[in-house]
Design an enzyme around this catalytic site. Structure first.
Site, PDB file in Angstrom:
ATOM      1  N   ARG A   6       0.851  -1.183   0.000  1.00  0.00           N
ATOM      2  CA  ARG A   6       0.000   0.000   0.000  1.00  0.00           C
ATOM      3  C   ARG A   6       0.890   1.237   0.000  1.00  0.00           C
ATOM      4  NH1 ARG A   6      -4.033   2.106   4.769  1.00  0.00           N
ATOM      5  NH2 ARG A   6      -2.194   3.346   5.275  1.00  0.00           N
ATOM      6  N   TYR A  20      -2.729  12.201   7.108  1.00  0.00           N
ATOM      7  CA  TYR A  20      -3.040  10.936   7.771  1.00  0.00           C
ATOM      8  C   TYR A  20      -2.637   9.772   6.872  1.00  0.00           C
ATOM      9  CZ  TYR A  20      -5.637   7.335  10.260  1.00  0.00           C
ATOM     10  OH  TYR A  20      -5.988   6.201  10.960  1.00  0.00           O
ATOM     11  N   ASP A  68      -5.028   3.880  -0.038  1.00  0.00           N
ATOM     12  CA  ASP A  68      -6.140   4.150   0.871  1.00  0.00           C
ATOM     13  C   ASP A  68      -6.528   5.613   0.763  1.00  0.00           C
ATOM     14  OD1 ASP A  68      -7.992   4.257   2.901  1.00  0.00           O
ATOM     15  OD2 ASP A  68      -6.711   3.313   4.411  1.00  0.00           O
ATOM     16  N   HIS A 111      -9.105   6.891   2.544  1.00  0.00           N
ATOM     17  CA  HIS A 111      -9.562   7.263   3.887  1.00  0.00           C
ATOM     18  C   HIS A 111     -10.862   8.081   3.864  1.00  0.00           C
ATOM     19  CE1 HIS A 111      -5.231   6.501   5.153  1.00  0.00           C
ATOM     20  NE2 HIS A 111      -5.946   5.711   5.930  1.00  0.00           N
ATOM     21  N   GLU A 129      -8.923   2.058  -1.657  1.00  0.00           N
ATOM     22  CA  GLU A 129      -9.640   1.680  -0.436  1.00  0.00           C
ATOM     23  C   GLU A 129     -10.429   2.866   0.122  1.00  0.00           C
ATOM     24  OE1 GLU A 129      -8.257   0.674   4.137  1.00  0.00           O
ATOM     25  OE2 GLU A 129      -6.949   0.115   2.458  1.00  0.00           O
ATOM     26  N   GLU A 157     -13.876  -1.592   6.457  1.00  0.00           N
ATOM     27  CA  GLU A 157     -13.226  -1.763   7.755  1.00  0.00           C
ATOM     28  C   GLU A 157     -14.008  -1.112   8.889  1.00  0.00           C
ATOM     29  OE1 GLU A 157      -9.727   1.325   8.598  1.00  0.00           O
ATOM     30  OE2 GLU A 157      -9.428   0.285   6.709  1.00  0.00           O
ATOM     31  N   ARG A 197     -13.535  -5.424   3.346  1.00  0.00           N
ATOM     32  CA  ARG A 197     -12.426  -5.295   4.299  1.00  0.00           C
ATOM     33  C   ARG A 197     -12.856  -5.412   5.762  1.00  0.00           C
ATOM     34  NH1 ARG A 197      -7.893  -3.618   4.242  1.00  0.00           N
ATOM     35  NH2 ARG A 197      -8.195  -1.848   5.647  1.00  0.00           N
ATOM     36  N   GLU A 206      -4.294  -7.250   5.156  1.00  0.00           N
ATOM     37  CA  GLU A 206      -3.436  -6.172   5.637  1.00  0.00           C
ATOM     38  C   GLU A 206      -2.606  -6.676   6.813  1.00  0.00           C
ATOM     39  OE1 GLU A 206      -3.909  -1.495   7.019  1.00  0.00           O
ATOM     40  OE2 GLU A 206      -5.609  -2.860   7.226  1.00  0.00           O
ATOM     41  N   TRP A 230     -11.036  11.884   7.268  1.00  0.00           N
ATOM     42  CA  TRP A 230      -9.579  11.810   7.297  1.00  0.00           C
ATOM     43  C   TRP A 230      -8.959  12.119   5.944  1.00  0.00           C
ATOM     44  CZ3 TRP A 230      -9.386   6.600  10.301  1.00  0.00           C
ATOM     45  CH2 TRP A 230      -9.498   6.862  11.680  1.00  0.00           C
TER      46      TRP A 230
END
Length: 402
Positions: free
Chosen positions: A147, A159, A210, A212, A236, A262, A283, A339, A402
């Protein structure tokens, strides 16, 4: 066999973890992860004050019945606190069942579907040169998937980009720190990052990114299309997942694969995205999704719709959760990626475990149960320490994902 005790253990060997340990009258014990990043004490209370009294005297072999008892019996269902607590119980009961049977949990789930679990690491840097060094480091460690997260020019802190590259922990303060975000700068910068990484490392390494939750659907579609030449395995969390219809807009504009989930807690959070094939990887993870029992149902639904697993595996999941995830990963037919953010040596000492990394794969080990435990004496040396994730604002001060 009956449950005679259950202890809730909070420890902070570098970051906070909540662990449930169930004890039976025959001396067989099982452990489950109940960590909820930044809200650990809420789950501790839920377990200690509301769940543990319900477990005493129950038959630990009745995993499905216990799951339904805790879920349906609560009336106020779902949510991250409730589902993390249920997950801890469920995972601990699977651990006990494996020990009683003398088998690793994956054998109770149908046995191995693969020899190892492919994992991806986190390469990040403020500058392009830092990113290339980190990608190279993970490839040197044998990783087949990486990643890539980048600082954004003109933004002082991003972040996902950290000073500690191996043991990244974003929960960094007793009260949330604040960072600044610019979507325009981000969208302009990210394609050049992946162009350079592909040019440097070639087409074979699997690359991920990602987002976020930072974008609107049409912004995410623009990002996905701009990244198509670089063949990412996934982007992601491109948008906040509360609105499944947003993923349909992304799908209409790009072929870059999408991963999300997630922050999901139940199969109902993911069902529409899976049934309509609006995502490619789900995820969700054991600790936040009601345990092995419930997450297996999610993965089975996903398998019917050509969606693969890509479970969350950040440092806010203890080695207990990682072990549980690996037993699922190695058993299900539609595994995608796992991950893997490494824990600190202090954490590994508190949670001795059988799983191990080798040449791009994690292996769960062959010990009965989950192959992981908690050293309570070691855990007691690391008391709880308040720690929050940061919050994000746009340049005009508006609070933003984020």
């Amino acid at each position: 066999m009956k449950i005679v005790d259950a202890r809730v253990i909070v420890t902070c060997p570098g970051r906070n973890f909540v662990t449930l340990k169930i004890i039976t009258d025959e001396g067989v014990t099982g452990v489950g992860d109940a960590t909820l990043n930044g809200r650990e004490l809420a789950v501790e209370s839920y377990l200690r004050d509301h769940v543990v009294p319900l477990l005493i005297g129950r038959d630990p072999a009745r995993i499905e019945d216990t799951w339904q008892y805790l879920y349906q019996g609560a009336y106020w269902r779902r949510g991250p606190v409730t589902m993390s607590a249920i997950a801890a119980v469920d995972t601990a009961l699977w651990d006990i069942k494996g020990k009683v049977a003398g088998l690793p949990v994956y054998d109770l789930l149908g046995g191995r579907s693969r020899t190892g679990v492919t994992v991806y690491g986190h390469a990040n840097g403020e500058t392009m040169d830092e990113i290339l060094v980190e990608v190279a480091r993970y490839l040197d460690l044998g990783y087949r998937a990486v990643r890539v997260q980048s600082g954004v020019p003109g933004i002082p802190r991003t972040y996902g980009v950290s000073a500690d590259k191996m043991f990244y922990e974003p929960a960094d303060a007793a009260l949330p720190t604040e960072t600044t975000w610019s979507t325009e700068r981000y969208l302009a910068h990210v394609p050049s990052v992946f162009a350079r990484v592909r040019d440097e490392f070639g087409p074979d390494v699997r690359l991920l990114h990602d987002v976020h939750h930072r974008l609107t659907p049409i912004e995410a579609a623009r990002l996905g299309r701009s990244l198509e030449p670089y063949g990412l395995t996934w982007i992601e969390d491109p948008v906040p997942a509360e609105l499944p219809e947003g993923f349909r807009i992304i799908r209409q504009h790009t072929t870059t694969p999408i991963a999300t989930g997630e922050v999901f807690n139940t199969i109902w959070d993911a069902a529409q995205l899976i049934r309509e094939q609006l995502i490619d990887y789900i995820r969700m993870t054991v600790v936040h999704s009601g345990g092995i029992t419930h997450l297996r149902r999610v993965f089975d639904l996903a398998a019917l719709h050509h969606v693969r697993s890509g479970s969350h595996g950040a440092t806010d999941l203890s080695p207990v959760c990682m072990a549980a995830a690996l037993h699922l990963d190695i058993a299900i037919p539609n595994f995608g990626l796992q991950e893997y953010m490494r824990h600190t040596p202090e954490t590994d000492a508190v949670f001795p475990h059988e799983y191990h990394y080798e040449d791009g794969y994690l292996h769960p080990g062959d010990a009965p149960g989950l192959g992981v435990d908690i050293d309570e004496a070691a855990a007691a040396r690391y008391p709880y320490a308040p720690a929050y994730l940061p919050v994000n604002r746009l340049t005009d001060g508006t609070l933003h994902p984020w």
